[in-house]
Design an enzyme around this catalytic site. Sequence first.
Site, PDB file in Angstrom:
ATOM      1  CB  SER A  18      24.073 -14.336   6.676  1.00  0.00           C
ATOM      2  OG  SER A  18      25.261 -14.305   6.212  1.00  0.00           O
ATOM      3  CB  CYS A  19      25.300 -13.065   2.099  1.00  0.00           C
ATOM      4  SG  CYS A  19      26.383 -12.188   3.521  1.00  0.00           S
TER       5      CYS A  19
END
Length: 431
Positions: A18-19
């Site tokens: 995530s990210c």
Amino acid sequence: MKLETASDSARFNMQPSSCDTFVALPPSTEGQRIIFGKNSDRPCDEVQEVVYFPARDYDPGEKVECTYIEIEQAAHTHAVVLSRPAWLWGAEMGANEHQVCIGNEAVWGRESADGDEALLGMDLVRLGLERADTAEKAVDVITELLEKYDQGGSCMEDESGFTYHNSFLISDRMEAWLLETSGKHWAAERVEDGYRNISNQYGITTKIDKEHPEMREYARGKGWWDGKTQFNFATVFSFLTTARIEAAGSRYCEGKKLLEKSNGHITAETMMDILRDKDSGVNMEGMFMTTGSMVSVIPRDPSLPGVHYFTATPDPERSVFKPFIFVKNLLPLKETSSPSYGADDPVKKKPRFQSKPDRKHELFVKHELVAAIIDSHKERGKKITESMRQLEKENMTRMEEFLSHGVEEPDFLVKLFSTSVKEEMGVYSKN
């Protein structure tokens, strides 16, 4: 025997990732500019909208309803532009009128993140932007709110209980700050030059410029630190080894290499290329994918505007980065704003997430059709992608004039982002 559903499979694949967030400061950039960038990696069926909120004054005692809880409103909030999952109040990333930029990352460590509903890390991104006119003040705003209200609650629009702690990369015209949290405890590191990237793992080690006053004693009480050796935040608060940390570590190293490759010459184009890079994993694909991207160019000269580019669509490789500049009398960004359901929104009702309404905005709908064409028709897809890149390049050439010489006619820029969105949709309809 329970069959694995698509959402179960998605959740399994979501855990490790995530990210990725990046910042580059002089002398790693070209000219006296700070370049900020982030890919928001979220569930592949989630819509990310780009929205603008003007500055506002509030009466004493007013409250603001965040994603799950209500908190005290500030006397004044700054104008902000946000890229956010359409179901929540906060933001994955954004900027304010003072050229403060913030992006957050999910982090996991020794401290459980399974707390009660409180402020989401994404709420804290928006609150930091609305209430702080420098990066350091944003650190103070976020940590004060963390102390008062804590962080917690599901970070996905379903009942999966997907929760995490947060790290934040924050920049302004002069410097950047890395802020990392574990529950209410935190450490922050000032970044004054060079470049920095973060990817779902703790990165602050022994250089700690601000910290929670009880952090070290808390860690000692837990048996995570002996009170004698040099305090290393990442070592003390991280898991020794987990799959998600290893996956993040790989992306972190690849992202750092991509920055290093252009060290001394990092530009907005460099950052966009990094965010589009699939080999490194920075541009994520699969059940968990890059659903929105942002690149900001912030001149150190306060007389010059910052330019903030957003995609408002998934996969930056198949998206156009569109420019936004803060000026007076800006209009709402209708083409990238999702439908609003108010008090009837399933997120607001308890039990939450009993259904999922259609959150697709106008650009998302048109982009979804074009992405399918790019996937299934090689030659036609290539032509569309080339037209998208040409539009982006033309916009960036125009923005260079403002970045170098300032804005003489601000009224011409009140529809800048929306006009760019319409031009993008025009490219789709021609092809």
